[in-house]
Enzyme design. Sequence first.
Site, PDB file in Angstrom:
ATOM      1  N   GLY A 212       0.779  -1.236   0.000  1.00 43.91           N
ATOM      2  CA  GLY A 212       0.000   0.000   0.000  1.00 43.91           C
ATOM      3  C   GLY A 212       0.807   1.281   0.000  1.00 43.91           C
ATOM      4  O   GLY A 212       0.349   2.320  -0.476  1.00 43.91           O
TER       5      GLY A 212
ATOM      6  N   GLU B 263       4.548   4.444   6.006  1.00 43.19           N
ATOM      7  CA  GLU B 263       3.312   3.642   5.995  1.00 43.19           C
ATOM      8  C   GLU B 263       2.208   4.348   5.203  1.00 43.19           C
ATOM      9  O   GLU B 263       2.178   5.571   5.123  1.00 43.19           O
ATOM     10  CB  GLU B 263       2.819   3.446   7.436  1.00 43.19           C
ATOM     11  N   ASP B 264       1.304   3.557   4.671  1.00 41.97           N
ATOM     12  CA  ASP B 264       0.172   4.140   3.957  1.00 41.97           C
ATOM     13  C   ASP B 264      -0.899   4.629   4.925  1.00 41.97           C
ATOM     14  O   ASP B 264      -1.378   5.749   4.830  1.00 41.97           O
ATOM     15  CB  ASP B 264      -0.435   3.133   2.949  1.00 41.97           C
TER      16      ASP B 264
ATOM     17  N   ASP C  52      -4.497   2.192  11.119  1.00 41.56           N
ATOM     18  CA  ASP C  52      -5.908   1.970  11.449  1.00 41.56           C
ATOM     19  C   ASP C  52      -5.979   1.514  12.911  1.00 41.56           C
ATOM     20  O   ASP C  52      -5.955   2.338  13.816  1.00 41.56           O
ATOM     21  CB  ASP C  52      -6.439   0.922  10.464  1.00 41.56           C
TER      22      ASP C  52
ATOM     23  N   LYS D 199      -6.127   6.982  10.899  1.00 42.43           N
ATOM     24  CA  LYS D 199      -7.548   6.801  11.251  1.00 42.43           C
ATOM     25  C   LYS D 199      -7.604   6.568  12.752  1.00 42.43           C
ATOM     26  O   LYS D 199      -7.748   5.440  13.210  1.00 42.43           O
ATOM     27  CB  LYS D 199      -8.045   5.538  10.537  1.00 42.43           C
TER      28      LYS D 199
ATOM     29  N   PHE E 148     -13.639   3.292   5.114  1.00 42.22           N
ATOM     30  CA  PHE E 148     -12.697   2.457   4.376  1.00 42.22           C
ATOM     31  C   PHE E 148     -12.336   3.140   3.061  1.00 42.22           C
ATOM     32  O   PHE E 148     -13.203   3.432   2.252  1.00 42.22           O
ATOM     33  CB  PHE E 148     -13.263   1.058   4.125  1.00 42.22           C
ATOM     34  N   VAL E 149     -11.048   3.419   2.894  1.00 43.54           N
ATOM     35  CA  VAL E 149     -10.607   4.180   1.727  1.00 43.54           C
ATOM     36  C   VAL E 149      -9.741   3.330   0.796  1.00 43.54           C
ATOM     37  O   VAL E 149      -9.091   2.384   1.227  1.00 43.54           O
ATOM     38  CB  VAL E 149      -9.830   5.453   2.146  1.00 43.54           C
TER      39      VAL E 149
ATOM     40  N   ASP F  35      -5.816  -0.674  -1.150  1.00 39.74           N
ATOM     41  CA  ASP F  35      -6.616  -1.622  -1.923  1.00 39.74           C
ATOM     42  C   ASP F  35      -7.861  -2.096  -1.193  1.00 39.74           C
ATOM     43  O   ASP F  35      -7.993  -1.944   0.014  1.00 39.74           O
ATOM     44  CB  ASP F  35      -5.780  -2.870  -2.242  1.00 39.74           C
TER      45      ASP F  35
ATOM     46  N   ARG G 118      -5.577   0.085  -6.220  1.00 43.77           N
ATOM     47  CA  ARG G 118      -4.314   0.696  -5.796  1.00 43.77           C
ATOM     48  C   ARG G 118      -3.834   1.765  -6.775  1.00 43.77           C
ATOM     49  O   ARG G 118      -3.114   2.687  -6.416  1.00 43.77           O
ATOM     50  CB  ARG G 118      -3.204  -0.364  -5.684  1.00 43.77           C
TER      51      ARG G 118
HETATM   52  P1  IMP Z   1      -3.798  -1.712  11.162  1.00 46.25           P
HETATM   53  O1  IMP Z   1      -2.916  -2.861  11.577  1.00 46.25           O
HETATM   54  O2  IMP Z   1      -5.225  -1.948  11.564  1.00 46.25           O
HETATM   55  O3  IMP Z   1      -3.281  -0.378  11.605  1.00 46.25           O
HETATM   56  O4  IMP Z   1      -3.883  -1.738   9.605  1.00 46.25           O
HETATM   57  C1  IMP Z   1      -2.872  -1.339   8.790  1.00 46.25           C
HETATM   58  C2  IMP Z   1      -3.066  -1.861   7.391  1.00 46.25           C
HETATM   59  O5  IMP Z   1      -4.438  -2.170   7.111  1.00 46.25           O
HETATM   60  C3  IMP Z   1      -2.683  -0.812   6.377  1.00 46.25           C
HETATM   61  O6  IMP Z   1      -1.305  -0.861   6.075  1.00 46.25           O
HETATM   62  C4  IMP Z   1      -3.574  -1.171   5.203  1.00 46.25           C
HETATM   63  O7  IMP Z   1      -2.964  -2.146   4.408  1.00 46.25           O
HETATM   64  C5  IMP Z   1      -4.823  -1.758   5.826  1.00 46.25           C
HETATM   65  N1  IMP Z   1      -5.909  -0.764   5.944  1.00 46.25           N
HETATM   66  C6  IMP Z   1      -6.368  -0.163   7.055  1.00 46.25           C
HETATM   67  N2  IMP Z   1      -7.364   0.693   6.785  1.00 46.25           N
HETATM   68  C7  IMP Z   1      -7.537   0.651   5.456  1.00 46.25           C
HETATM   69  C8  IMP Z   1      -8.428   1.342   4.548  1.00 46.25           C
HETATM   70  O8  IMP Z   1      -9.263   2.195   4.907  1.00 46.25           O
HETATM   71  N3  IMP Z   1      -8.270   1.021   3.244  1.00 46.25           N
HETATM   72  C9  IMP Z   1      -7.371   0.104   2.784  1.00 46.25           C
HETATM   73  N4  IMP Z   1      -6.532  -0.537   3.589  1.00 46.25           N
HETATM   74  C10 IMP Z   1      -6.613  -0.287   4.921  1.00 46.25           C
END
Ligand code: IMP
Length: 188
Positions: free
Chosen positions: A49, A105-106, A109, A137, A158-159, A165, A171
Amino acid sequence: MTRTTELTADVAEILLSEEQLRTRIAELGAQVTADYAGRQPTLVSVLKGSLPFMADLMRSIELPLRIDLMEVSSYGGATTESSGLVRILKDLSASIEDEDVLIVEDIIDTGLTLNYLLRYLRGKKPRSLRICTLLDKPARRLVEIPVDYTGFTIPDQFVVGYGLDYGELYRNLRFVGVLRPEVYASSE
Ligand code: IMP
């Protein structure tokens, strides 16, 4: 499905335009350039991402720098919920001992992925370890993450696009957009 115009139809709203992304990433690059003056940071990007963000951010940093790439899996397939399970699919290709490491990082969440990654990278004894995320987020955070650079704080939606993706698609959209809920409601 043949053209990105069809992917765009699955987007309910454009959250961040190409122009907004470009402007903010230039600012982040300038900030990193100032903060790391006199040093040679190593940018560690988390595939897949972060690919467009990494490509644009590194070109807006006016310092000698190295890059490395990791790939971790956090979500199981086409789902919008974090499983909390993190697996390293691709490890660093060089030592980061005594290096100034900036994780690129992208999106953060729940924070579970980065929490795992931080512990893993700290174990490799970098001189410094900071985090630069394009999107944050905070509403969904489960673990506290010390974020040093944030592009945009976004609501709990969710984006997709600009690297992000859903089911490995979207992407290549040039903007960040909110995916229509009915797109993932039909497969979850
Ligand atoms: P976390 O471990 O919940 O912080 O998630 C991190 C990963 O989840 C990111 O690097 C993304 O690959 C994916 N992710 C989280 N939120 C989104 C979203 O809104 N759209 C797409 N991918 C997401």
